[in-house]
Write an enzyme that holds these catalytic residues in place. Sequence first.
Site, PDB file in Angstrom:
ATOM      1  N   TYR A  17       2.381 -10.864   4.508  1.00 39.61           N
ATOM      2  CA  TYR A  17       1.059 -11.398   4.173  1.00 39.61           C
ATOM      3  C   TYR A  17       1.054 -12.921   4.110  1.00 39.61           C
ATOM      4  O   TYR A  17       0.638 -13.521   3.121  1.00 39.61           O
ATOM      5  CB  TYR A  17       0.556 -10.808   2.847  1.00 39.61           C
ATOM      6  N   TYR A 144      -4.368   1.367  -2.210  1.00 44.65           N
ATOM      7  CA  TYR A 144      -3.502   0.771  -1.193  1.00 44.65           C
ATOM      8  C   TYR A 144      -2.543   1.844  -0.697  1.00 44.65           C
ATOM      9  O   TYR A 144      -1.859   2.486  -1.493  1.00 44.65           O
ATOM     10  CB  TYR A 144      -2.704  -0.415  -1.745  1.00 44.65           C
ATOM     11  N   ASP A 245      -0.137   9.938  -3.106  1.00 44.21           N
ATOM     12  CA  ASP A 245       0.727   8.838  -2.680  1.00 44.21           C
ATOM     13  C   ASP A 245       1.503   8.300  -3.889  1.00 44.21           C
ATOM     14  O   ASP A 245       1.002   7.476  -4.642  1.00 44.21           O
ATOM     15  CB  ASP A 245      -0.139   7.732  -2.045  1.00 44.21           C
ATOM     16  N   LYS A 274       9.561   3.679  -1.278  1.00 42.84           N
ATOM     17  CA  LYS A 274      10.019   2.577  -2.140  1.00 42.84           C
ATOM     18  C   LYS A 274      11.324   2.887  -2.905  1.00 42.84           C
ATOM     19  O   LYS A 274      12.398   2.714  -2.348  1.00 42.84           O
ATOM     20  CB  LYS A 274       8.896   2.159  -3.075  1.00 42.84           C
TER      21      LYS A 274
HETATM   22  C1  LIG Z   1       4.147   0.113  -0.697  1.00 44.75           C
HETATM   23  C2  LIG Z   1       3.203   1.228  -0.606  1.00 44.75           C
HETATM   24  C3  LIG Z   1       2.942   1.889   0.606  1.00 44.75           C
HETATM   25  C4  LIG Z   1       3.531   1.423   1.914  1.00 44.75           C
HETATM   26  O1  LIG Z   1       4.911   1.482   1.939  1.00 44.75           O
HETATM   27  P1  LIG Z   1       5.727   0.571   2.978  1.00 44.75           P
HETATM   28  O2  LIG Z   1       7.134   1.058   2.837  1.00 44.75           O
HETATM   29  O3  LIG Z   1       5.543  -0.833   2.548  1.00 44.75           O
HETATM   30  O4  LIG Z   1       5.172   0.845   4.324  1.00 44.75           O
HETATM   31  C5  LIG Z   1       2.074   2.960   0.586  1.00 44.75           C
HETATM   32  N1  LIG Z   1       1.503   3.382  -0.549  1.00 44.75           N
HETATM   33  C6  LIG Z   1       1.733   2.780  -1.727  1.00 44.75           C
HETATM   34  C7  LIG Z   1       1.075   3.299  -2.958  1.00 44.75           C
HETATM   35  C8  LIG Z   1       2.579   1.678  -1.801  1.00 44.75           C
HETATM   36  O5  LIG Z   1       2.770   1.060  -2.972  1.00 44.75           O
END
Ligand SMILES: *Cc1c(COP(=O)(O)O)cnc(C)c1O
Length: 432
Positions: A17, A144, A245, A274
């Site tokens: 970013y 997000y 997610d 993550k």
């Molecule tokens: C970081 C994140 C993503 C994307 O993961 P990347 O490994 O950066 O592609 C998707 N959803 C959530 C909630 C996130 O925090």
Amino acid sequence: MNKIDLLFDKKHIWHPYESITGQSNCFLVTSAKGVFLKLSNGKKIIDGMSSWWSAIHGYNNKRLNKALKKQIKKMSHIMFGGITHKPAISLCRKLLQITPKNLDCIFLADSGSVAIEIAIKMTLQYWNSLNINKKKFLTIKNGYHGDTFFAISVSDPINSYHKIYNNVIPKNIFAEAPSLSFYDVWNDIDFKSFENLIYKNHKKLAGVILEPIVQGAGGMKFYHPNYLKNVRKLCNLYNIPLIIDEIATGFGRTGKFFASEYSNISGDILCIGKSLTAGMLTLSAVLTTRHIADVISKSKTQCLMHGPTYMGNPLACAVANENINILKENKWKKKVKNIELELKKNLENLSNHPKVFNVRILGAIGVVECLYLIKIKNMQDFFIKNNVWLKPFRNLIYTTPAYIIDKDSLQKITQIIALSLDTDNFIYHSKI
Ligand SMILES: *Cc1c(COP(=O)(O)O)cnc(C)c1O
């Protein structure tokens, strides 16, 4: 030499970013250990980010390193098409043990965003297999889900700049963001927007997707568990797959192993990433029910149309395995609780500060939402000068430290956050 490297970096290398011309000065990190980053000038700074929610056991963890080295001697990578390996099998066994019972089939992917794409494909292929035309997704504002195109299309339209990708990303449906916080008294009114939209659109909805309880990069907000409970209820009522997610929230960050436990619910599809490898390598996973997997597999195409080159990378799987072993053995829950108590003790009083809109804490997440946009570059310089690493965005200063952080280091972080509010690193004419 370092100076030349940094100039090269600034001129040629994109960072997350950032513009490639006006980018903030990057700091050269030469090594990392525990909760410390060592800079090229020899300075050791306390890391309050755990590399975006991932390095939960700190850096250079002996056991994680050992797991990697052991695996490297056997094989670093083999393709996953047609052949398989123990690190993946053993990881998937563990994932089934630690995730909700209804989830039974696993797709290993390379990153969080890709996990979201796969989850979306699963739902689209599910309806396609049943010959039912459903293509839209319902989600909530401030979300997000990553940076790939479909992930953007279900992330907050303003925060993720939908305008730029107009006519490229699909148009999905956004409910108002929950306004009641995790700690508020519940009122059904907060759910009205979502309820109306699902009622109006359920016939074309292929799925609902959201982050459970904590909305991360979309605004660092914690919403009420009843909201998620109601989402689950309506997804059941209208027979719409729910994609959860947990990429940021999984593996204990919020005080529960998965944040959706606060609502006692489980998704039909779960995305994790993550901290899955505790910050060692990129890996994500998508879990779904036997039912969804079966329906897709009995269709004309019969397969899930996805297969990354580095799918199920043995090194990543081996280190994820060891991460879960460590979590099972060490007292992550107590550690996260202690971080939460400490953050509450030292950050909550900042809510009276004239530049602060709101302070919120959940598990090992501490957020100070300011009334003004932050001058990010200046603020970062300030943090580094004070031997702390934090990466604020917009009007948000937050910390998501490693679970192993000691009390002194954590206090230092909160102290510097408090001091940062008295600096001039804000854009005062931009009141939020
Ligand atoms: C970081 C994140 C993503 C994307 O993961 P990347 O490994 O950066 O592609 C998707 N959803 C959530 C909630 C996130 O925090």
